[in-house]
Each structure stands twice: as C-alpha cells, then as structure tokens.
Scaffold this motif. Structure first.
Motif, PDB file in Angstrom:
ATOM      1  N   VAL A  17       0.842  -1.195   0.000  1.00  0.00           N
ATOM      2  CA  VAL A  17       0.000   0.000   0.000  1.00  0.00           C
ATOM      3  C   VAL A  17       0.873   1.240   0.000  1.00  0.00           C
ATOM      4  O   VAL A  17       1.907   1.289   0.681  1.00  0.00           O
ATOM      5  N   ASP A  18       0.446   2.250  -0.739  1.00  0.00           N
ATOM      6  CA  ASP A  18       1.101   3.566  -0.704  1.00  0.00           C
ATOM      7  C   ASP A  18       0.573   4.318   0.511  1.00  0.00           C
ATOM      8  O   ASP A  18      -0.609   4.652   0.577  1.00  0.00           O
ATOM      9  N   GLY A  19       1.441   4.570   1.472  1.00  0.00           N
ATOM     10  CA  GLY A  19       1.024   5.271   2.686  1.00  0.00           C
ATOM     11  C   GLY A  19       1.367   6.733   2.694  1.00  0.00           C
ATOM     12  O   GLY A  19       1.244   7.394   3.735  1.00  0.00           O
ATOM     13  N   SER A  20       1.785   7.295   1.557  1.00  0.00           N
ATOM     14  CA  SER A  20       2.291   8.668   1.540  1.00  0.00           C
ATOM     15  C   SER A  20       1.196   9.723   1.570  1.00  0.00           C
ATOM     16  O   SER A  20       1.451  10.869   1.926  1.00  0.00           O
ATOM     17  N   VAL A  21      -0.022   9.354   1.158  1.00  0.00           N
ATOM     18  CA  VAL A  21      -1.109  10.327   1.124  1.00  0.00           C
ATOM     19  C   VAL A  21      -1.813  10.413   2.463  1.00  0.00           C
ATOM     20  O   VAL A  21      -2.101  11.491   2.973  1.00  0.00           O
ATOM     21  N   SER A  22      -2.093   9.265   3.049  1.00  0.00           N
ATOM     22  CA  SER A  22      -2.866   9.221   4.287  1.00  0.00           C
ATOM     23  C   SER A  22      -2.653   7.878   4.963  1.00  0.00           C
ATOM     24  O   SER A  22      -2.432   6.862   4.293  1.00  0.00           O
ATOM     25  N   SER A  23      -2.746   7.870   6.289  1.00  0.00           N
ATOM     26  CA  SER A  23      -2.690   6.610   7.039  1.00  0.00           C
ATOM     27  C   SER A  23      -4.076   6.002   7.212  1.00  0.00           C
ATOM     28  O   SER A  23      -4.213   4.907   7.766  1.00  0.00           O
ATOM     29  N   GLN A  24      -5.130   6.676   6.739  1.00  0.00           N
ATOM     30  CA  GLN A  24      -6.490   6.247   7.055  1.00  0.00           C
ATOM     31  C   GLN A  24      -6.855   4.918   6.405  1.00  0.00           C
ATOM     32  O   GLN A  24      -7.521   4.082   7.034  1.00  0.00           O
ATOM     33  N   PHE A  25      -6.444   4.691   5.164  1.00  0.00           N
ATOM     34  CA  PHE A  25      -6.744   3.420   4.519  1.00  0.00           C
ATOM     35  C   PHE A  25      -5.971   2.289   5.186  1.00  0.00           C
ATOM     36  O   PHE A  25      -6.486   1.176   5.350  1.00  0.00           O
ATOM     37  N   VAL A  26      -4.730   2.562   5.600  1.00  0.00           N
ATOM     38  CA  VAL A  26      -3.968   1.555   6.340  1.00  0.00           C
ATOM     39  C   VAL A  26      -4.714   1.193   7.616  1.00  0.00           C
ATOM     40  O   VAL A  26      -4.822   0.015   7.978  1.00  0.00           O
ATOM     41  N   THR A  27      -5.262   2.190   8.297  1.00  0.00           N
ATOM     42  CA  THR A  27      -6.069   1.934   9.490  1.00  0.00           C
ATOM     43  C   THR A  27      -7.243   1.012   9.169  1.00  0.00           C
ATOM     44  O   THR A  27      -7.524   0.059   9.907  1.00  0.00           O
ATOM     45  N   GLY A  28      -7.944   1.279   8.072  1.00  0.00           N
ATOM     46  CA  GLY A  28      -9.069   0.433   7.693  1.00  0.00           C
ATOM     47  C   GLY A  28      -8.648  -1.006   7.459  1.00  0.00           C
ATOM     48  O   GLY A  28      -9.309  -1.952   7.907  1.00  0.00           O
ATOM     49  N   LEU A  29      -7.515  -1.196   6.757  1.00  0.00           N
ATOM     50  CA  LEU A  29      -7.014  -2.545   6.523  1.00  0.00           C
ATOM     51  C   LEU A  29      -6.614  -3.226   7.823  1.00  0.00           C
ATOM     52  O   LEU A  29      -6.907  -4.416   8.034  1.00  0.00           O
ATOM     53  N   LEU A  30      -5.939  -2.490   8.699  1.00  0.00           N
ATOM     54  CA  LEU A  30      -5.483  -3.084   9.958  1.00  0.00           C
ATOM     55  C   LEU A  30      -6.648  -3.567  10.813  1.00  0.00           C
ATOM     56  O   LEU A  30      -6.539  -4.575  11.522  1.00  0.00           O
ATOM     57  N   LEU A  31      -7.766  -2.858  10.766  1.00  0.00           N
ATOM     58  CA  LEU A  31      -8.920  -3.275  11.555  1.00  0.00           C
ATOM     59  C   LEU A  31      -9.720  -4.381  10.868  1.00  0.00           C
ATOM     60  O   LEU A  31     -10.326  -5.222  11.543  1.00  0.00           O
ATOM     61  N   ALA A  32      -9.742  -4.404   9.536  1.00  0.00           N
ATOM     62  CA  ALA A  32     -10.537  -5.405   8.817  1.00  0.00           C
ATOM     63  C   ALA A  32      -9.816  -6.735   8.680  1.00  0.00           C
ATOM     64  O   ALA A  32     -10.435  -7.804   8.817  1.00  0.00           O
ATOM     65  N   LEU A  33      -8.513  -6.715   8.403  1.00  0.00           N
ATOM     66  CA  LEU A  33      -7.805  -7.941   8.034  1.00  0.00           C
ATOM     67  C   LEU A  33      -7.726  -8.994   9.136  1.00  0.00           C
ATOM     68  O   LEU A  33      -7.616 -10.195   8.813  1.00  0.00           O
ATOM     69  N   PRO A  34      -7.780  -8.657  10.422  1.00  0.00           N
ATOM     70  CA  PRO A  34      -7.835  -9.732  11.420  1.00  0.00           C
ATOM     71  C   PRO A  34      -9.039 -10.649  11.245  1.00  0.00           C
ATOM     72  O   PRO A  34      -9.025 -11.798  11.704  1.00  0.00           O
ATOM     73  N   CYS A  35     -10.086 -10.152  10.583  1.00  0.00           N
ATOM     74  CA  CYS A  35     -11.295 -10.959  10.349  1.00  0.00           C
ATOM     75  C   CYS A  35     -11.223 -11.754   9.054  1.00  0.00           C
ATOM     76  O   CYS A  35     -12.139 -12.533   8.753  1.00  0.00           O
ATOM     77  N   ALA A  36     -10.163 -11.550   8.258  1.00  0.00           N
ATOM     78  CA  ALA A  36     -10.018 -12.285   7.004  1.00  0.00           C
ATOM     79  C   ALA A  36      -9.653 -13.739   7.286  1.00  0.00           C
ATOM     80  O   ALA A  36      -9.132 -14.082   8.352  1.00  0.00           O
ATOM     81  N   GLU A  37      -9.897 -14.580   6.302  1.00  0.00           N
ATOM     82  CA  GLU A  37      -9.615 -16.010   6.480  1.00  0.00           C
ATOM     83  C   GLU A  37      -8.125 -16.290   6.566  1.00  0.00           C
ATOM     84  O   GLU A  37      -7.666 -17.118   7.357  1.00  0.00           O
ATOM     85  N   MET A  38      -7.326 -15.582   5.756  1.00  0.00           N
ATOM     86  CA  MET A  38      -5.885 -15.831   5.677  1.00  0.00           C
ATOM     87  C   MET A  38      -5.105 -14.813   6.492  1.00  0.00           C
ATOM     88  O   MET A  38      -5.574 -13.714   6.755  1.00  0.00           O
ATOM     89  N   ASP A  39      -3.882 -15.201   6.866  1.00  0.00           N
ATOM     90  CA  ASP A  39      -2.949 -14.235   7.447  1.00  0.00           C
ATOM     91  C   ASP A  39      -2.555 -13.228   6.366  1.00  0.00           C
ATOM     92  O   ASP A  39      -2.605 -13.517   5.167  1.00  0.00           O
ATOM     93  N   THR A  40      -2.155 -12.030   6.816  1.00  0.00           N
ATOM     94  CA  THR A  40      -1.782 -10.981   5.860  1.00  0.00           C
ATOM     95  C   THR A  40      -0.435 -10.369   6.223  1.00  0.00           C
ATOM     96  O   THR A  40      -0.164 -10.074   7.395  1.00  0.00           O
ATOM     97  N   THR A  41       0.386 -10.178   5.207  1.00  0.00           N
ATOM     98  CA  THR A  41       1.573  -9.324   5.331  1.00  0.00           C
ATOM     99  C   THR A  41       1.276  -8.054   4.537  1.00  0.00           C
ATOM    100  O   THR A  41       1.070  -8.107   3.316  1.00  0.00           O
ATOM    101  N   LEU A  42       1.221  -6.949   5.239  1.00  0.00           N
ATOM    102  CA  LEU A  42       0.875  -5.659   4.644  1.00  0.00           C
ATOM    103  C   LEU A  42       2.122  -4.779   4.635  1.00  0.00           C
ATOM    104  O   LEU A  42       2.641  -4.417   5.694  1.00  0.00           O
ATOM    105  N   ARG A  43       2.596  -4.453   3.446  1.00  0.00           N
ATOM    106  CA  ARG A  43       3.771  -3.581   3.319  1.00  0.00           C
ATOM    107  C   ARG A  43       3.293  -2.176   2.971  1.00  0.00           C
ATOM    108  O   ARG A  43       2.458  -2.004   2.077  1.00  0.00           O
TER     109      ARG A  43
END
Length: 417
Positions: A155-181
């Motif tokens: 993910v491009d984090g240079s514009v805002s951290s808000q989308f990263v926040t959304g992913l961080l809160l949603a992905l624990p509920c995903a079926e697979m583990d995630t590595t988010l760069r």
C-alpha cells in the motif's frame, strides 16, 4: 453562518470533545465484535455521527444508554447496500475495507468536500486481497464486494494513514494471514492509535517500523468497555488561545496519549509559552512569544493551530510538512496563506514542504473558513489579538469535530484586549 470574533483576553478551564479519531476506531472495532461493548465519553460531532451511521448500516445495534454512553451489539450483517460516510475522510477509508469483508455488493457514498478527496489508493490493494471493486476514477462513490481474504499486499502510505487503518482493523477478520507492506507511511501516531484500539478488543497486530505489518487472520474481536479520551486536536486550538491571549486549562487529556497532536505542547514551549502538565489536564499561559521551528509531517492537523501561534510570535516561524495539506477538507496551506494574508500576516509557501509565517499585528477583516473546521477555529483563535473584529464566513463547519467551539470560547473570554 458568519461568526464575528472580537479581540479579548481569555482565562478558564475547558474540556474538549472526545477524540473523534479514537471514537471512530472504537465504533468500527465494536461492530466487528459479536459481543456487546460499552463506549463512554462519546460526543456527537458530524464525523462521529457518520461512523455511527456506518456501523448501524453494517449490522451493529446501537443504544444510547446515557448522554455520552453507547452500548453496541456488534455483528457484521449489512442492513442496506449503501454506506453513507458524510464528509468524513476517515470513515470513507476506514469502513471501505470493513465493508469489503462482506460477500455482498456495497456502495460507499460521500458528500461535500469529500467528493474531491482521493480514494484511489484503496482500489488495487483491495483487488489484490480478493475484493471486487467498482472504481470511480479514484474518487467516491465506489463499490466493493468481498470477502476480503488476506494474503500479501503493498500500500502507498504517503497520502494518508487512514486506509492503512481500515485494513489493519478489517484484516484480522479475514480467512488468511496478511503481510501488509506500507511505502512511505505518514501520520504513524495514528497507526499506533489503531493498533491500540484493536488490542483493547483482543486483536493482535504486529509491525516492523510501520513499513511491514503482520496480521494473523481468523481473529475474533472481543467486547470492550472504556472511555474515549479527550481530543488533542481540539485541545491544540484551546491551548494556542491560552498561549496567545491569557491562560487556558484543558481537561480530560492524557499526556501519555498516542494521539499525534500531543506534539502541540512541544511547539508551544518552543514558541515561549508556559505549559504545565498535570494529571489529565494541561495549561498554556501567555508569555512573550518568539519565532519557532516545528515539523508537523506526522501531525498535519496541527498546522491551523500552529499558524495562529506563529502569527502571534515575533519573527519568522518555520513549519515543515506542508505536502500533507492539499488533500484535507481544503488545501490548508493555500487557505492559511490567503486568509492570514487578509489578516495582515505574511505566509510564504514558496519552498516545497515548508511554510514560513512572519508574526505581526492582526488587522480586522472578513475571512473564509474554506469549509474547513480547523481553519475556522484557527482564525477565531488568531482574532483574539486582532485590532478589531474579525468575521469568519462559513463558521458552521466547526460541527465536523467541535460543535460547541464558539460557545466554549465565549465562556473563557474575560475582557476586551
């Protein structure tokens, strides 16, 4: 609405609204729990109301048990197919990944200035995580249909951290583990707030210097019960008013908070103001102010408060991080330059990523908020030391984060300047 501010001295104690950043994160986490959570010290600015509307649309059952207390029975089960986020950039970027957990087409709609704010950073990462995305050339409205499955994504984090926040809160509920760069992460204190909120609900998120996050999938959010702490972004305006025009004590503040805008106290001290930290409160008092330097790259919401402080300081202050400002509720760098110029203050933004403000007398004028809540508050604080009345057009926009701001300012005004 026009609001006329008359010069004057201030003295008193105020309690700012709760942190809307923490409130929106906590509301999202409560939605993702299948249990009953209790949030206290919740206040209802327009951004918080947008988040409440989102979690109810997505299936949460919310009861207002006290004036400032909510009981939330979580459970992701969309009750409609349109998510209306109002003008909240955080709600748009936070609830889009959460909506993408659902195997149902959902549409995210905004209004006002949010329709001009970029959302394109979400499209490809969501697709890589298994989501069907209906794009709108990088802007709202957009459509998503999950489920979000996890995996590896950048993910491009240079514009805002808000989308990263959304992913961080949603992905624990995903079926697979995630590595988010995350490339060029900005506003990292806000990511700390996200990780802290998830931990309060029993969810684990690990990271390596904010550039790589590891999120185990298949986690369950647990119920939580806690108070939402006071908003340092709002407190920054009140403390700047004390430093400029008297003395203000701000209560319900945690000096150990992860909020980015705790950094305002550093700027106040550098400018020469007296700052006293006590248990859950901070006081700023007027002293002769001088030019200061401050890097607000990771706390860009401080720029309007810092502009008011710099305008009252002798000499030329240097603020860094202006590259974060064009994509807020308005182009805040240009708004500060133009509106403070009407007040007789020279603001130079010609150097990339730098703003220089020469302090001086504030002259009477009519200025514009540019529809930006923080600009309206900044101009009101600056007007306390003006040579005459300052009228702010579009002042009603303070409702986005601090609906009672002008009433609170009147409460602490003790005399004309």
């Amino acid at each position: 609405m026009d609001k006329t501010i008359y010069p004057g001295r201030v003295r008193g104690t105020l309690t700012p609204p709760c942190s809307k950043s923490y409130a929106q994160r906590a509301l999202a986490a409560a939605l993702l729990s299948n249990e009953v959570s209790v949030l206290r010290n919740v206040e209802y600015c327009s951004d918080t109301r947008s988040a409440l509307r989102c979690i109810e649309t997505l299936g949460a059952r919310v009861s207002r048990t006290e004036e400032d207390e909510l009981t939330i029975e979580g459970g992701l089960a969309p009750a409609a197919d349109v998510l209306r986020v109002g003008e909240s950039g955080l709600a748009a970027r936070l609830f889009t990944p959460i909506a993408a957990l659902c195997a149902k087409p959902l549409r995210i709609e905004g209004e006002g200035s949010l329709l001009q704010r970029p959302m394109g950073m979400m499209t490809e990462p969501l697709r890589q995580l298994g989501v069907r995305v209906r794009d709108n050339d990088g802007f709202l409205p957009l459509g998503v249909c999950g489920p979000l499955r996890g995996g590896e994504v950048t993910v491009d984090g240079s514009v805002s951290s808000q989308f990263v926040t959304g992913l961080l809160l949603a992905l624990p509920c995903a079926e697979m583990d995630t590595t988010l760069r995350v490339h060029d992460a900005v506003s990292t204190p806000y990511l700390d707030m996200t990780i802290d909120t998830a931990a309060r609900f029993g969810v684990e998120i690990c990271h390596n210097d904010y550039s790589e996050f590891y999120i185990p999938g298949g986690q369950r959010y647990r119920a939580a019960s806690f108070d939402i702490e006071g908003d340092w972004s709002a407190a920054a305006m009140l403390l700047a008013a004390g430093a400029i025009a008297g003395e203000v004590t701000v209560g319900n503040l945690s000096t150990l908070s992860r909020q980015a805008d705790t950094a305002v106290t550093t700027a106040l001290v550098r400018a020469g103001a007296a700052v006293i930290h006590e248990a859950e409160r901070v006081t700023a008092s007027r002293r002769p102010l001088h030019a200061f330097e401050f890097d607000a790259t990771h706390c860009p919401d401080l720029f309007p408060a810092l502009a008011a402080l710099a305008a009252a300081a002798e000499g030329v202050s240097t603020l860094r991080g202006t590259s974060r400002l064009p994509l807020k509720e308005c182009d805040r760098a240009e708004a500060i330059r133009s509106e403070y110029g009407r007040l007789g203050i020279e603001v130079d933004t010609s150097e990339p990523d730098v703003m220089r403000i020469r302090g001086g007398s504030i002259r009477p004028a009519t200025v514009s908020s540019h529809g930006d809540h923080r600009m309206a508050m900044s101009l009101a604080v600056a007007a306390l030391r003006a040579e005459g009345p300052v009228t702010i057009r579009g002042a009603e926009c303070v409702s986005k984060s601090y609906p009672g701001f002008f009433e609170d300012m009147e409460r602490i005004k003790i005399s004309m300047a």
